[in-house]
Design an enzyme around this catalytic site. Sequence first.
Site, PDB file in Angstrom:
ATOM      1  N   SER A  90       0.679  -1.473  -0.228  1.00  0.00           N
ATOM      2  CA  SER A  90      -0.144   0.033  -0.142  1.00  0.00           C
ATOM      3  C   SER A  90       1.047   0.777   0.324  1.00  0.00           C
ATOM      4  O   SER A  90       1.725   1.215   0.526  1.00  0.00           O
ATOM      5  CB  SER A  90      -1.002  -0.002   1.055  1.00  0.00           C
ATOM      6  OG  SER A  90      -1.934   0.884   1.239  1.00  0.00           O
ATOM      7  N   HIS A 104      -1.631   7.474  -5.070  1.00  0.00           N
ATOM      8  CA  HIS A 104      -1.851   6.434  -3.810  1.00  0.00           C
ATOM      9  C   HIS A 104      -2.320   4.999  -5.074  1.00  0.00           C
ATOM     10  O   HIS A 104      -2.613   5.018  -6.528  1.00  0.00           O
ATOM     11  CB  HIS A 104      -3.513   6.140  -3.274  1.00  0.00           C
ATOM     12  CG  HIS A 104      -3.868   4.893  -2.853  1.00  0.00           C
ATOM     13  ND1 HIS A 104      -4.583   4.413  -4.070  1.00  0.00           N
ATOM     14  CD2 HIS A 104      -4.065   4.117  -2.238  1.00  0.00           C
ATOM     15  CE1 HIS A 104      -5.264   3.474  -2.873  1.00  0.00           C
ATOM     16  NE2 HIS A 104      -5.106   3.060  -2.515  1.00  0.00           N
ATOM     17  N   ARG A 108      -3.349  -6.148  -3.427  1.00  0.00           N
ATOM     18  CA  ARG A 108      -3.489  -7.320  -2.499  1.00  0.00           C
ATOM     19  C   ARG A 108      -3.733  -8.271  -2.676  1.00  0.00           C
ATOM     20  O   ARG A 108      -4.797  -8.859  -3.715  1.00  0.00           O
ATOM     21  CB  ARG A 108      -4.043  -6.162  -1.191  1.00  0.00           C
ATOM     22  CG  ARG A 108      -6.168  -6.230  -1.931  1.00  0.00           C
ATOM     23  CD  ARG A 108      -6.280  -5.274  -0.595  1.00  0.00           C
ATOM     24  NE  ARG A 108      -7.856  -5.052  -1.542  1.00  0.00           N
ATOM     25  CZ  ARG A 108      -8.414  -4.032  -2.136  1.00  0.00           C
ATOM     26  NH1 ARG A 108      -7.383  -2.905  -2.276  1.00  0.00           N
ATOM     27  NH2 ARG A 108      -9.520  -3.668  -3.190  1.00  0.00           N
ATOM     28  N   HIS A 146      -3.470   7.776 -17.281  1.00  0.00           N
ATOM     29  CA  HIS A 146      -4.303   7.273 -17.442  1.00  0.00           C
ATOM     30  C   HIS A 146      -4.878   5.839 -19.195  1.00  0.00           C
ATOM     31  O   HIS A 146      -4.724   5.163 -18.995  1.00  0.00           O
ATOM     32  CB  HIS A 146      -6.248   7.575 -18.140  1.00  0.00           C
ATOM     33  CG  HIS A 146      -6.886   7.791 -16.899  1.00  0.00           C
ATOM     34  ND1 HIS A 146      -8.233   7.006 -16.233  1.00  0.00           N
ATOM     35  CD2 HIS A 146      -7.296   8.869 -15.909  1.00  0.00           C
ATOM     36  CE1 HIS A 146      -8.279   7.601 -14.605  1.00  0.00           C
ATOM     37  NE2 HIS A 146      -8.052   8.947 -15.015  1.00  0.00           N
ATOM     38  N   HIS A 176     -19.724  13.432   0.693  1.00  0.00           N
ATOM     39  CA  HIS A 176     -20.135  14.577   1.302  1.00  0.00           C
ATOM     40  C   HIS A 176     -19.834  15.772   0.517  1.00  0.00           C
ATOM     41  O   HIS A 176     -20.733  17.085   1.092  1.00  0.00           O
ATOM     42  CB  HIS A 176     -20.468  13.909   2.941  1.00  0.00           C
ATOM     43  CG  HIS A 176     -19.067  14.501   2.937  1.00  0.00           C
ATOM     44  ND1 HIS A 176     -17.544  13.057   3.029  1.00  0.00           N
ATOM     45  CD2 HIS A 176     -17.872  14.997   3.471  1.00  0.00           C
ATOM     46  CE1 HIS A 176     -16.900  13.209   3.526  1.00  0.00           C
ATOM     47  NE2 HIS A 176     -17.165  14.606   3.555  1.00  0.00           N
TER      48      HIS A 176
END
Length: 304
Positions: A90, A104, A108, A146, A176
């Site tokens: 990570s 990021h 996994r 991309h 939110h």
Amino acid sequence: MITKEQIAADYQQIQDEICQALEAVDGKAKFEQELWDRDGGGGGRTRVIQDGNIFEKGGVNFSAVGGELPEAIKKGLNIDSDDFFATGVSIVIHPNHPLVPIIHMNIRYFEMPSTFGEGKEPVRWFGGGIDLTPHYVVDEDAKFFHSSLNAVCDQFNAEFYSKFKTWADDYFFIKHRDETRGVGGIFYDRLTANDDMSWEQIFEFSKALGRAFAPIYTELVNRHKNETFTADQQQWQYLRRSRYAEFNLVYDAGTKFGLETNGRIESILMSLPPTAKWFYNYQPQPGGEEERTLSLLKKGINWV
């Protein structure tokens, strides 16, 4: 069939490769390593880079953990197995330069050994993703990012990029705020062997994505690291970092899984930025680059 030991060993090698590449592009800071053990089984290698020429704070972490699966996770996954094994790499990098993007990545593997056996369908899968969070959206950078991911995906399945790009748009979304975390990337979970792909091929895809990180991010860093920036641009950077923190603390599944499986807190929360600011009722200057960036934090933008 590939084993969990082989997967963990290859992920550790990818961690090594990425750390070497990031140290080279920064030119100053070196990773500090901490080895840790998890109560209940397994452990990992936390590597943190700080106060560099470019990287204010970042982590490239490896873990391989196992043991008894908590009840909350079993309910969330709708399974009744008592044990698990999970391994992965990570990464989160927070640059000190507002024109260099946050990035990021996670690759996994997860399995439940108690489900293996004659006549049983094993519970195991691969997951991962990579997304870019620029403080200022630069079209050429988003297109390069991309297009590079599209090329990786196309080596394995022509449908991967489109499917996983949409998944990333939906996953990396701050509900939110009604905005995406950045310009997206790809995201996938519970990828299993089928008639089209073997376990070995899925593992190769996972590793290819991991090894794409260093050349992609090195290119993006080198494009902007020598550009000058203003104090106002840095304040905007701190504001965008606050949105990053909100997503990771409210929505990120990896953060929740780590906390609920008694993971190492310092490693789990290394994704948070070193400095962030929340301005009350901030309104960008009409026609400015900040307003333009907000207009591009939407789902469904085609960058390829």
